[in-house]
Design an enzyme around this catalytic site. Sequence first.
Site, PDB file in Angstrom:
ATOM      1  N   HIS A 241       3.232   7.795   1.146  1.00 61.26           N
ATOM      2  CA  HIS A 241       2.947   6.558   0.418  1.00 61.26           C
ATOM      3  C   HIS A 241       2.475   6.867  -1.003  1.00 61.26           C
ATOM      4  O   HIS A 241       2.942   6.234  -1.969  1.00 61.26           O
ATOM      5  CB  HIS A 241       1.871   5.769   1.173  1.00 61.26           C
ATOM      6  CG  HIS A 241       1.421   4.527   0.467  1.00 61.26           C
ATOM      7  ND1 HIS A 241       1.895   3.271   0.773  1.00 61.26           N
ATOM      8  CD2 HIS A 241       0.520   4.335  -0.544  1.00 61.26           C
ATOM      9  CE1 HIS A 241       1.329   2.375  -0.006  1.00 61.26           C
ATOM     10  NE2 HIS A 241       0.481   2.991  -0.813  1.00 61.26           N
ATOM     11  N   GLU A 242       1.581   7.831  -1.142  1.00 56.25           N
ATOM     12  CA  GLU A 242       1.057   8.161  -2.471  1.00 56.25           C
ATOM     13  C   GLU A 242       2.117   8.831  -3.339  1.00 56.25           C
ATOM     14  O   GLU A 242       2.213   8.553  -4.538  1.00 56.25           O
ATOM     15  CB  GLU A 242      -0.173   9.064  -2.334  1.00 56.25           C
ATOM     16  CG  GLU A 242      -1.350   8.420  -1.633  1.00 56.25           C
ATOM     17  CD  GLU A 242      -1.734   7.071  -2.229  1.00 56.25           C
ATOM     18  OE1 GLU A 242      -1.590   6.900  -3.459  1.00 56.25           O
ATOM     19  OE2 GLU A 242      -2.152   6.188  -1.472  1.00 56.25           O
TER      20      GLU A 242
ATOM     21  N   HIS B 155       4.330   6.283  -4.873  1.00 58.17           N
ATOM     22  CA  HIS B 155       3.807   5.691  -6.104  1.00 58.17           C
ATOM     23  C   HIS B 155       4.183   6.544  -7.319  1.00 58.17           C
ATOM     24  O   HIS B 155       4.482   6.009  -8.389  1.00 58.17           O
ATOM     25  CB  HIS B 155       2.291   5.565  -6.023  1.00 58.17           C
ATOM     26  CG  HIS B 155       1.814   4.383  -5.240  1.00 58.17           C
ATOM     27  ND1 HIS B 155       2.288   3.112  -5.450  1.00 58.17           N
ATOM     28  CD2 HIS B 155       0.874   4.272  -4.249  1.00 58.17           C
ATOM     29  CE1 HIS B 155       1.688   2.271  -4.627  1.00 58.17           C
ATOM     30  NE2 HIS B 155       0.831   2.937  -3.888  1.00 58.17           N
TER      31      HIS B 155
ATOM     32  N   GLU C 112       2.752  -1.978  -3.577  1.00 58.40           N
ATOM     33  CA  GLU C 112       2.260  -1.428  -2.315  1.00 58.40           C
ATOM     34  C   GLU C 112       3.319  -1.573  -1.224  1.00 58.40           C
ATOM     35  O   GLU C 112       3.526  -0.663  -0.416  1.00 58.40           O
ATOM     36  CB  GLU C 112       0.964  -2.131  -1.895  1.00 58.40           C
ATOM     37  CG  GLU C 112      -0.243  -1.785  -2.751  1.00 58.40           C
ATOM     38  CD  GLU C 112      -0.587  -0.305  -2.726  1.00 58.40           C
ATOM     39  OE1 GLU C 112      -0.441   0.327  -1.654  1.00 58.40           O
ATOM     40  OE2 GLU C 112      -0.988   0.224  -3.774  1.00 58.40           O
TER      41      GLU C 112
END
Length: 312
Positions: free
Chosen positions: A128-129, A132, A210
Amino acid sequence: MLAMCLLLLGLGYVVGLYFLGSIIGGLAIAAAIWIIMSLVTFFQGDNILLSISKARKISKEDDPQLYNIVEEMTISSGLPKIPDVYIVNDTALNAFATGRNFNKASVTVTSGLRAALNRDELQGVIAHEISHIKNRDVLLMTVTSVMLGSIVIISWYATRVMFWGGGKRSNSRDSGGAFQAVLMIVGLVLMILAPLFAQLIYFAISRKREYLADASAALYTRYPEGLASALDKLGNSTAQVKTANKATAPMYIINPFAKRSAINSWMSTHPPIAERTRILRSMGGSSTLADYEKAYEQMHPGKNVLPKSEWE
């Protein structure tokens, strides 16, 4: 972003016309504030955030498993360089990414998150990070946060100067005086509402990115349940990140100090955790962006995380 830009320019227009008697002067002030804040944030934003968070950089020897997961997700995402890895000594369960570009990127997790998650869950959070970073969300949110900050600063000072009787006055008692009165009302309304509108736009962008990071994480790991299970644990945790504040909150995988709620709010930087996990689990074990879109559309009819041209 266009809407936030128009708000910033609108404030510059009103400030220039009312206080300076020059529209160009007001726009120049707005642009100067935005440029200065952008330069500081662009070149020092990462260091400031890591310093505020009291993050400690680690090597592969310090935590081989965590570093190995970062390497795996770097390869899966196609990033050209492995992000630096940081640990924050905090019992709260959270993580964030920094980096204005791929060469300056880093991934940070709290010690509480590192201890609480199994490998699949940790892989989901790291994916997930890294999403980003790959999707340039860090740069996007930096640009939008600077615009938001510029709007707030201009509005704050302009309203106080106006209330204290500042501003360029017209010598005419008729049309000039009426024009000044109308301008003052319109300008005051804009100065009061512009920060609120800008915040709503900023929060909406943050929530959308997100969702996209969740979708990309499922794609990189090929296992949506890993991130969903991690989000469950993060949502059930009551510990709050000690070094977090409202300015840094959007950078985290979940809001670091807000109460967990299943109700989506326009004033929230993150979508509800329950909704995020439901979408991931509705993918039925599949992991493509198209599968995530279908699951997302079931909860948000007529809306998309990405334009269809990006995932079809």
